[in-house]
Design an enzyme around this catalytic site. Sequence first.
Site, short mmCIF file in Angstrom:
data_model
loop_
_atom_site.label_atom_id
_atom_site.label_comp_id
_atom_site.label_asym_id
_atom_site.label_seq_id
_atom_site.Cartn_x
_atom_site.Cartn_y
_atom_site.Cartn_z
N SER A 163 -2.47 9.41 25.27
CA SER A 163 -1.57 9.32 23.97
C SER A 163 -2.07 10.40 23.19
CB SER A 163 -2.04 8.07 23.31
OG SER A 163 -1.01 7.78 22.60
N ASP B 53 6.92 2.44 28.06
CA ASP B 53 6.29 2.69 26.85
C ASP B 53 7.20 2.24 25.48
OD1 ASP B 53 4.58 3.79 25.01
OD2 ASP B 53 4.02 5.56 26.27
N HIS C 201 2.15 1.59 27.44
CA HIS C 201 1.65 2.57 26.76
C HIS C 201 0.36 3.03 27.24
CE1 HIS C 201 1.15 5.95 23.90
NE2 HIS C 201 -0.10 5.26 23.41
#
Length: 289
Positions: free
Chosen positions: A136, A233, A263
């Site tokens: 991320s 996601d 995600h």
Amino acid sequence: MAASVVRSCCRVFLQTSAHGKVAGLSSRCLGGVRWKSSVQHATRPDLPKLAYQKVKGKSPGVIFLPGFASNMGGLKAEALEDFCKSLGHAYLRFDYTGCGASEGALEDCTLGGWKRDVLYVLDELVEGPQILVGSSMGGWLMLLAALARPEKIAALVGIATAADHFVTAFKSLPIEVRKEIEEKGEWVLASKYSEEGAYRLNLNFLKEAESHCVLQGPIPITCPVRLIHGLKDPDVPWHISMQVAERVLSADVDVILRKHGQHRMSDKDDVKLMVYTIDDLIDKLTTMA
């Protein structure tokens, strides 16, 4: 997209590496017996101490970069440690300033400060070429680190890479909502990953982050790049990884899309895919050497 190979993982992808190194890993990486590394603290002049866990081994080493407000104790970080130990490769995971076991307050942090943390790790805590694995926001930071220290980066692996995320998410809000946030000086960002149900970002964080955006033009990174993203996601759209792939100058770029991926990409098969991807990279890099 000539530089990118887009693989949809609704096909059969998760196969044992051709050289057989990953075949016996699943029980250790995914819930079996774990080898524990001890937490250490790096003392930096005039800066908060950084907590990290390090495994010595051969090159290339692997460094895990967590996501926003996350820490080095997650499943992906631990699975990578087990994997690197099984191969005898060096590995390091750490907590950013204000996160996990590191010193500092989260509300005082900036993206630039976390980039400084990553560069400190590269400069002071590891030796030789490194594969950066960014989850991320860690994927954004891995790009910034590769731009700042290209000679120390062997390859990049992004998991749901959130390049420019906070800035683009804020700018996509309706203008009246942005004005209200600017008047309050704080953006309350709802999130299921926070114990309080939301993260609070001040305007200074957003303005500082804007100076680190990378998607406006070509990204002069030439090492191998692997980008894994889930099509489902809900937090960082998968097309962000496609944008990164289009903009990096490397000719060795793969985008791997997980049809049902979320995600965090922390399901068992997601973690396997991450490990296999890094295993293939290590094999390629050591063969080239």
